[in-house]
Design an enzyme around this catalytic site. Structure first.
Site, short mmCIF file in Angstrom:
data_model
loop_
_atom_site.label_atom_id
_atom_site.label_comp_id
_atom_site.label_asym_id
_atom_site.label_seq_id
_atom_site.Cartn_x
_atom_site.Cartn_y
_atom_site.Cartn_z
N MET A 140 0.83 -1.20 0.00
CA MET A 140 0.00 0.00 0.00
C MET A 140 0.87 1.25 0.00
O MET A 140 0.56 2.25 -0.68
CB MET A 140 -0.93 0.00 1.22
CG MET A 140 -2.05 -1.03 1.13
SD MET A 140 -2.96 -1.19 2.70
CE MET A 140 -3.63 0.47 2.87
N HIS A 141 1.97 1.22 0.76
CA HIS A 141 2.88 2.36 0.80
C HIS A 141 3.50 2.60 -0.58
O HIS A 141 3.61 3.74 -1.04
CB HIS A 141 3.97 2.13 1.84
CG HIS A 141 4.98 3.23 1.92
ND1 HIS A 141 4.63 4.54 2.19
CD2 HIS A 141 6.33 3.22 1.78
CE1 HIS A 141 5.71 5.30 2.20
NE2 HIS A 141 6.76 4.52 1.94
N ALA A 142 3.91 1.50 -1.23
CA ALA A 142 4.51 1.61 -2.56
C ALA A 142 3.52 2.21 -3.55
O ALA A 142 3.86 3.08 -4.36
CB ALA A 142 4.99 0.24 -3.04
#
Length: 257
Positions: free
Chosen positions: A219-221
């Site tokens: 999700m961060h990526a």
């Protein structure tokens, strides 16, 4: 015949006797104590002391035990039927066997679970197979996890670089350096493309059912990817805006002159 504790109790000379015996058992059973001592280059006292430590009263008893040991071991070897083993290895070389093995491997690869069942000696093979396949699966999961993390960090790194280029492009355009701004946009697009490729690989892994965890990292990526894409759009708009603003400013200056 020789236990681990016996061997540990031998001194260096007795170890010389031991090594010669285990390498020349067929000869020793016919040798006299003096002959054995001479060939090993030790005294007869050393040989007799060796026999005592081996659990025998003297050399004659030791020689009888050694002879019986050889006889028993040879009987076991003769009793082994290797016909089935030879038959298996011959069948394993046939084309039909190879095709059956390939079909079995295809089933294993497509299966979500594999159950090993065996009775008697087959149960030993079943336990071995279960442990082996379990280790293979764990290794595969570790490899997938490592690849997943590497791809996530690849996305984060490249799109972070791209976003920096886009921000710098806006600053260059603001300063009137439009050629530099365009070059920074191109460099940002190149970095963004590499991050986008990494994201495509992650989606492929997800479609293949290879992702079972690490969703926060993914999700961060993806968040960084979308953020960089938004900065790219804004950078191009700002560059165009600053270019038009400069053109209008130049026209106003010319009309005033």
């Amino acid at each position: 015949m020789f236990t681990h504790e016996m061997v540990k109790s031998f001194n260096q000379l007795e170890m010389d006797v031991y090594n010669y015996i285990v390498q020349n058992e067929d000869k020793v059973i016919y040798m006299k104590v003096r002959e054995l001592a001479d060939v090993v280059h030790v005294s007869t006292t050393t040989v007799l002391r060796f026999c005592k430590k081996a659990g025998c009263e003297g050399y004659s008893e030791f020689r009888l035990k050694l002879k019986q040991e050889l006889k028993d071991s040879r009987k076991i070897a003769l009793d082994m039927d290797i016909t089935a083993m030879n038959d298996f290895f011959q069948r394993a070389q046939t084309k039909a066997f190879q095709e059956n093995m390939k079909e079995a491997m295809d089933y294993l690869i497509k299966s979500t679970s594999v159950i090993f069942v065996g009775v008697g000696n087959s149960s030993i093979m079943g336990k071995y197979g279960a442990r082996y396949f379990n280790n293979v699966v764990r290794k595969r999961m570790a490899e997938v996890s490592e690849q997943f993390e590497m791809l996530c960090f690849q996305v984060i790194t490249f799109v972070g670089t791209a976003r920096t280029h886009f921000i710098n492009a806006i600053q260059s355009a603001k300063a009137g350096n439009f050629d530099e701004a365009e070059n920074l946009i191109k460099e940002g697009d190149s970095a963004f493309s590499q991050g986008h490729n990494g994201h495509a690989d992650l989606l492929t892994m997800d479609a293949n059912g290879e992702l079972s965890g690490g969703m926060m990292l993914l999700m961060h990526a993806e968040d960084q990817l979308m953020s960089a894409e938004n900065f790219r759009i804004l950078a191009k708009e700002f560059i165009e805006l600053y270019r038009k603003l400069e053109e209008k400013t130049a026209k106003i200056v010319c009309s005033m002159e």
